[in-house]
Design an enzyme around this catalytic site. Structure first.
Site, PDB file in Angstrom:
ATOM      1  CE  LYS A   1      35.306  -4.842  38.174  1.00  0.00           C
ATOM      2  NZ  LYS A   1      36.706  -4.953  38.613  1.00  0.00           N
TER       3      LYS A   1
ATOM      4  CE1 TYR B   1      46.520  -7.234  36.350  1.00  0.00           C
ATOM      5  CE2 TYR B   1      44.299  -6.877  37.172  1.00  0.00           C
ATOM      6  CZ  TYR B   1      45.322  -6.554  36.296  1.00  0.00           C
ATOM      7  OH  TYR B   1      45.146  -5.557  35.376  1.00  0.00           O
TER       8      TYR B   1
ATOM      9  CG  ASP C   1      44.113  -5.934  45.524  1.00  0.00           C
ATOM     10  OD1 ASP C   1      42.896  -5.651  45.508  1.00  0.00           O
ATOM     11  OD2 ASP C   1      44.816  -5.927  44.502  1.00  0.00           O
TER      12      ASP C   1
END
Length: 425
Positions: A265, A142, A237
């Site tokens: 984050k 994802y 990622d």
């Protein structure tokens, strides 16, 4: 009716599905979502006063636990000076310097506001740099909800059983090619079928959005080699693994240097932030230096930067945090394997460092196909039992258990005791 149930009923009248992110909806596990009122260290408390040991940690970034005093103080001090400037601030320079210092593959970095935005921007830069249009991703990985990445994606897309998303024009996904995680032959096949057309390969170096699936030995090394041979950029990622597996993320953990990296984050200690970076010659494609455009009013937000810097400096100054946290993760997995073995349950325990996952399948999980053999109904029953006994894990079979530095041996042993009781009931 509980206060959480009342809030959910109100929310459903004004928010799609009553939630602002699909995986919060509890559709995959049954029941209604808990509305959280407060969090402290490894514990969260809902609006009805129920307290849980939290293994979500805002989906990973609360590596030092919730409401850490140094992080809270830094954010509050920054907020007193202003919430947003729409202009440059000193903290974003310090953040960029710190990341470039600690992650050797990154020479220049650009702050953004989410992992999705970081990935979207990195792919645009990769296409601008190479002059090619196609991108390879892996089934079950994802990379946020930008149009081109919602192709056989993991995370909530797996949970809801939607392989792609409505509203994504065919043309947006046409240049996204999908390979099989841990299968280099599938990658080589795509390169041979599209010679000279592939700009980049993007991968979660540890796939943590289809549960937790580690790379097979040699897989990342061979991927690095093939990308170099083919003139394609390798993008890691690290929205989940960055600053979690170690200060230099999965690339340091496995000793692989990507061309570009995306973060989320965790560099804001849980606040809305992201970043993408890489080699100088690649990142100099970004405006205003180059002709790849990307912008954002809130990028480098002073409050988010202050919170993130507080967290990253603590992690940098105390490397033992990673050693202790990863050891706790390994202890949890080893004990959990023992429980599963004694119970005879058809389950697999996967994990790397502080990331773990219990799959409800008898088949070893090494990729998207094997992850999808998991019994999501059985996981739902397990989830509800844990929740009713004060253990809060992700409401999805295909998410990670996140260990933080403040989870104690007592917390973990209590969790393991509840899990063992589940199979005894």
């Amino acid at each position: 009716m509980s206060i959480s149930e009342q809030l959910f009923e109100r929310a459903k009248r004004v928010i799609p599905g009553g939630v602002n992110s699909p995986v919060r909806a509890f559709q995959a596990v049954g029941g209604n979502p808990r509305f959280i009122a407060h969090a402290e260290k490894e514990m969260i408390t809902d609006v009805d006063g129920n307290t849980y040991i939290d293994y979500i940690g805002s989906w990973g970034p609360m590596i030092l636990g919730h409401n850490h005093p140094a992080i809270k103080a830094a954010a509050m001090a920054a907020a007193e000076k202003g919430l947003s400037f729409g202009a440059s601030c000193p903290a974003e320079v310090e953040m960029a310097e710190l990341i470039c210092e600690m992650v050797p593959s990154i020479e220049l970095i650009r702050m953004v506001n989410s992992g999705t935005e970081a990935v979207m921007s990195a792919l645009r830069v990769a296409r601008g740099y190479t002059g090619k249009s196609k991108v390879i991703k892996f089934e079950g990985c994802y990379h946020g909800h930008s149009d081109g990445m919602l192709v056989k994606a993991g995370s909530g897309v797996m949970t809801s059983g939607v392989p792609d998303s409505a509203g994504v024009p065919e043309g947006c996904a046409r240049d996204t090619l999908t390979a099989v995680y841990n299968d280099m032959e599938s990658v080589r096949t795509l390169f041979s079928e599209c010679p000279g057309e592939i700009a980049a390969v993007i991968i979660e170096p540890v796939a943590a959005n289809m549960g937790v699936v580690a790379p097979k030995e040699g897989f990342l090394e061979e991927l690095r080699q093939v990308c170099t041979e083919q003139g394609a950029l390798l993008i890691f990622d690290e929205v989940i693994t960055g600053f979690r597996l170690g200060f230099d993320g999965a690339q340091g953990y496995y000793g692989i240097e990507p061309d570009m990296t995306t973060f989320g984050k965790i560099i804001g200690a849980g606040m809305p932030v992201g970043a993408y970076g890489g080699r100088r010659d690649i990142m100099e494609m970004v405006a205003p230096v180059g002709n790849v455009y990307q912008a954002g009013t809130l990028s480098g937000n002073p409050v988010a930067m202050a919170a993130g810097l507080a967290q990253l400096h603590i992690l940098k100054d105390h490397p033992e945090i990673y050693r202790n946290m990863n050891e706790m993760g390994e202890y949890f997995r080893n004990e959990l394997r023992g429980i599963v073995s004694r119970s005879g349950a058809p389950c697999q325990v996967n994990g790397v460092g502080s990331l773990s996952c219990l799959f409800f399948t008898a088949e070893p999980v090494t990729d998207y196909r094997s992850a999808k053999t998991a019994d999501v109904k059985a996981f739902g029953e397990y989830f509800r039992y844990l929740l009713s006994h004060g253990i809060y894990v992700a409401p999805s079979q295909f998410e990670a258990v996140f260990m933080s530095s403040v989870h104690t041996r007592e917390d973990v042993d209590k969790t393991l005791s509840v899990i063992e009781d589940y199979w005894r009931k």
